[in-house]
Enzyme design. Structure first.
Site, PDB file in Angstrom:
ATOM      1  N   LYS A   1       0.907  -1.365  -0.206  1.00  0.00           N
ATOM      2  CA  LYS A   1       0.224  -0.591   0.464  1.00  0.00           C
ATOM      3  C   LYS A   1       0.458   1.930  -0.128  1.00  0.00           C
ATOM      4  O   LYS A   1       1.972   1.220   0.148  1.00  0.00           O
ATOM      5  CB  LYS A   1      -1.145   0.124   1.163  1.00  0.00           C
ATOM      6  CG  LYS A   1      -2.318  -1.422   0.879  1.00  0.00           C
ATOM      7  CD  LYS A   1      -2.918  -1.269   2.770  1.00  0.00           C
ATOM      8  CE  LYS A   1      -4.041  -2.709   2.235  1.00  0.00           C
ATOM      9  NZ  LYS A   1      -4.831  -2.554   3.420  1.00  0.00           N
TER      10      LYS A   1
ATOM     11  N   TYR B   1     -12.221  -2.403  -3.872  1.00  0.00           N
ATOM     12  CA  TYR B   1     -12.591  -2.298  -2.587  1.00  0.00           C
ATOM     13  C   TYR B   1     -14.184  -2.117  -2.365  1.00  0.00           C
ATOM     14  O   TYR B   1     -15.083  -1.900  -1.374  1.00  0.00           O
ATOM     15  CB  TYR B   1     -12.445  -0.694  -1.416  1.00  0.00           C
ATOM     16  CG  TYR B   1     -10.998  -1.672  -0.873  1.00  0.00           C
ATOM     17  CD1 TYR B   1     -10.402  -2.504  -0.250  1.00  0.00           C
ATOM     18  CD2 TYR B   1      -9.596  -0.681  -1.110  1.00  0.00           C
ATOM     19  CE1 TYR B   1      -9.458  -2.793   0.233  1.00  0.00           C
ATOM     20  CE2 TYR B   1      -8.251  -1.153  -0.427  1.00  0.00           C
ATOM     21  CZ  TYR B   1      -8.359  -2.255   0.136  1.00  0.00           C
ATOM     22  OH  TYR B   1      -6.954  -2.334   0.979  1.00  0.00           O
TER      23      TYR B   1
ATOM     24  N   ASN C   1      -2.210   0.034   6.858  1.00  0.00           N
ATOM     25  CA  ASN C   1      -1.520  -1.088   7.468  1.00  0.00           C
ATOM     26  C   ASN C   1      -0.677  -1.618   6.569  1.00  0.00           C
ATOM     27  O   ASN C   1      -1.284  -3.189   6.633  1.00  0.00           O
ATOM     28  CB  ASN C   1      -2.703  -1.079   7.925  1.00  0.00           C
ATOM     29  CG  ASN C   1      -3.619  -1.756   7.315  1.00  0.00           C
ATOM     30  OD1 ASN C   1      -4.065  -1.851   5.564  1.00  0.00           O
ATOM     31  ND2 ASN C   1      -4.982  -3.065   7.495  1.00  0.00           N
TER      32      ASN C   1
ATOM     33  N   HIS D   1      -2.439  -5.422   1.191  1.00  0.00           N
ATOM     34  CA  HIS D   1      -3.299  -6.261   1.317  1.00  0.00           C
ATOM     35  C   HIS D   1      -3.408  -7.762   1.374  1.00  0.00           C
ATOM     36  O   HIS D   1      -1.787  -8.064   0.133  1.00  0.00           O
ATOM     37  CB  HIS D   1      -4.026  -5.936   0.163  1.00  0.00           C
ATOM     38  CG  HIS D   1      -5.512  -6.589  -0.082  1.00  0.00           C
ATOM     39  ND1 HIS D   1      -6.996  -6.550   0.313  1.00  0.00           N
ATOM     40  CD2 HIS D   1      -6.002  -7.571  -1.344  1.00  0.00           C
ATOM     41  CE1 HIS D   1      -7.598  -7.473  -0.270  1.00  0.00           C
ATOM     42  NE2 HIS D   1      -6.848  -7.466  -1.483  1.00  0.00           N
TER      43      HIS D   1
ATOM     44  N   GLU E   1      -9.270 -10.842  -7.380  1.00  0.00           N
ATOM     45  CA  GLU E   1      -8.515  -9.107  -7.828  1.00  0.00           C
ATOM     46  C   GLU E   1      -7.324  -9.747  -8.451  1.00  0.00           C
ATOM     47  O   GLU E   1      -7.133  -8.797  -9.010  1.00  0.00           O
ATOM     48  CB  GLU E   1      -8.429  -9.293  -5.717  1.00  0.00           C
ATOM     49  CG  GLU E   1      -9.579  -9.657  -5.095  1.00  0.00           C
ATOM     50  CD  GLU E   1      -9.042  -9.346  -3.608  1.00  0.00           C
ATOM     51  OE1 GLU E   1      -9.806  -8.524  -2.477  1.00  0.00           O
ATOM     52  OE2 GLU E   1      -7.557  -9.819  -3.369  1.00  0.00           O
TER      53      GLU E   1
HETATM   54  P1  IDP Z   1      -8.027  -6.715   5.402  1.00  0.00           P
HETATM   55  O1  IDP Z   1      -7.394  -5.896   4.714  1.00  0.00           O
HETATM   56  O2  IDP Z   1      -7.337  -7.244   6.470  1.00  0.00           O
HETATM   57  O3  IDP Z   1      -8.996  -7.421   4.553  1.00  0.00           O
HETATM   58  P2  IDP Z   1     -10.799  -5.608   5.756  1.00  0.00           P
HETATM   59  O4  IDP Z   1     -11.792  -5.323   6.933  1.00  0.00           O
HETATM   60  O5  IDP Z   1     -11.266  -6.104   4.347  1.00  0.00           O
HETATM   61  O6  IDP Z   1      -8.939  -6.108   5.890  1.00  0.00           O
HETATM   62  O7  IDP Z   1     -10.468  -3.905   5.421  1.00  0.00           O
HETATM   63  C1  IDP Z   1      -9.897  -3.577   4.106  1.00  0.00           C
HETATM   64  C2  IDP Z   1      -8.962  -1.818   4.920  1.00  0.00           C
HETATM   65  O8  IDP Z   1     -10.207  -0.703   4.914  1.00  0.00           O
HETATM   66  C3  IDP Z   1      -8.097  -2.740   5.713  1.00  0.00           C
HETATM   67  O9  IDP Z   1      -6.865  -3.255   5.538  1.00  0.00           O
HETATM   68  C4  IDP Z   1      -7.879  -1.176   5.875  1.00  0.00           C
HETATM   69  O10 IDP Z   1      -6.638  -0.143   5.593  1.00  0.00           O
HETATM   70  C5  IDP Z   1      -8.993  -0.347   6.017  1.00  0.00           C
HETATM   71  N1  IDP Z   1     -10.106  -0.239   7.207  1.00  0.00           N
HETATM   72  C6  IDP Z   1     -10.509  -1.981   7.586  1.00  0.00           C
HETATM   73  N2  IDP Z   1     -10.950  -1.648   9.224  1.00  0.00           N
HETATM   74  C7  IDP Z   1     -10.628  -0.126   8.692  1.00  0.00           C
HETATM   75  C8  IDP Z   1     -11.384   0.592  10.046  1.00  0.00           C
HETATM   76  O11 IDP Z   1     -11.965   0.179  11.124  1.00  0.00           O
HETATM   77  N3  IDP Z   1     -10.924   2.034   9.884  1.00  0.00           N
HETATM   78  C9  IDP Z   1     -10.016   2.425   9.112  1.00  0.00           C
HETATM   79  N4  IDP Z   1      -9.981   1.926   7.711  1.00  0.00           N
HETATM   80  C10 IDP Z   1     -10.367   0.827   8.195  1.00  0.00           C
HETATM   81 MG    MG Z   2     -10.530  -8.032   3.602  1.00  0.00          MG
END
Ligand code: IDP
Ligand code: MG
Length: 140
Positions: free
Chosen positions: A11, A51, A114, A117, A128
């Site tokens: 990212k 997304y 974070n 992905h 994807e």
């Molecule tokens: P994942 O990437 O671990 O699969 P997902 O729930 O699919 O997590 O969420 C996609 C992305 O959205 C996350 O990797 C993160 O960058 C962002 N995200 C998820 N939850 C939150 C939140 O509560 N606040 C802000 N960003 C979030």
């Molecule tokens: Mg996810």
């Protein structure tokens, strides 16, 4: 144990800090092979398409803004149980909850920024991968 492909994205928070190599060494050392790779800068619209399963979530707009704020690296990881293995190497979504030694724990800056992905299922990996790569770009 099945040989699988999974989609991995590095990212914008990571390309900005010039740490893509530090991340990819973890995948390779765990036995995953990078069989396709490219650097892209997504538009906001492209981030929204990628997304779209999250479009009802409160964080969707901010997430898509962030994902189009700088370059990403899109890659396909290949290996035994690659989908689950990649998620294990990445760690939990929130770096604060991720296990020590995972990419998100060691490099993540926040629950949004974070660092990586990874596809969450075999089915989503296929979808994807085809979002980012054509058959001609995948060297198995
Ligand atoms: P994942 O990437 O671990 O699969 P997902 O729930 O699919 O997590 O969420 C996609 C992305 O959205 C996350 O990797 C993160 O960058 C962002 N995200 C998820 N939850 C939150 C939140 O509560 N606040 C802000 N960003 C979030
Ligand atoms: Mg996810």
């Amino acid at each position: 144990m099945f040989m699988q492909k999974t989609l991995s994205l590095i990212k914008p928070d990571a390309t900005e800090r010039n740490i893509t190599g530090s991340i990819n060494i973890r995948f390779e050392q765990a036995g995953l092979r990078i069989i396709a790779q490219k650097r892209l800068w997504l538009t906001k619209t492209q981030s929204e398409q990628f997304y779209k399963i999250h479009k009802e979530r409160a964080f969707y707009d901010s997430l898509c803004e962030y994902m189009s704020s700088g370059p990403i690296v899109a890659q396909i990881l290949y290996g035994k149980n690659a989908v689950a293995k990649n998620r294990e190497i990445m760690g939990a979504t929130n770096p604060a909850n991720a296990e020590i030694g995972t990419v998100r724990r060691d490099f993540g800056q926040s629950i949004e920024r974070n660092t990586v992905h990874g596809s969450d299922s075999f089915e989503n990996a296929e979808i994807e991968i085809s979002f980012f790569f054509s058959l001609l770009e995948i060297i198995e």
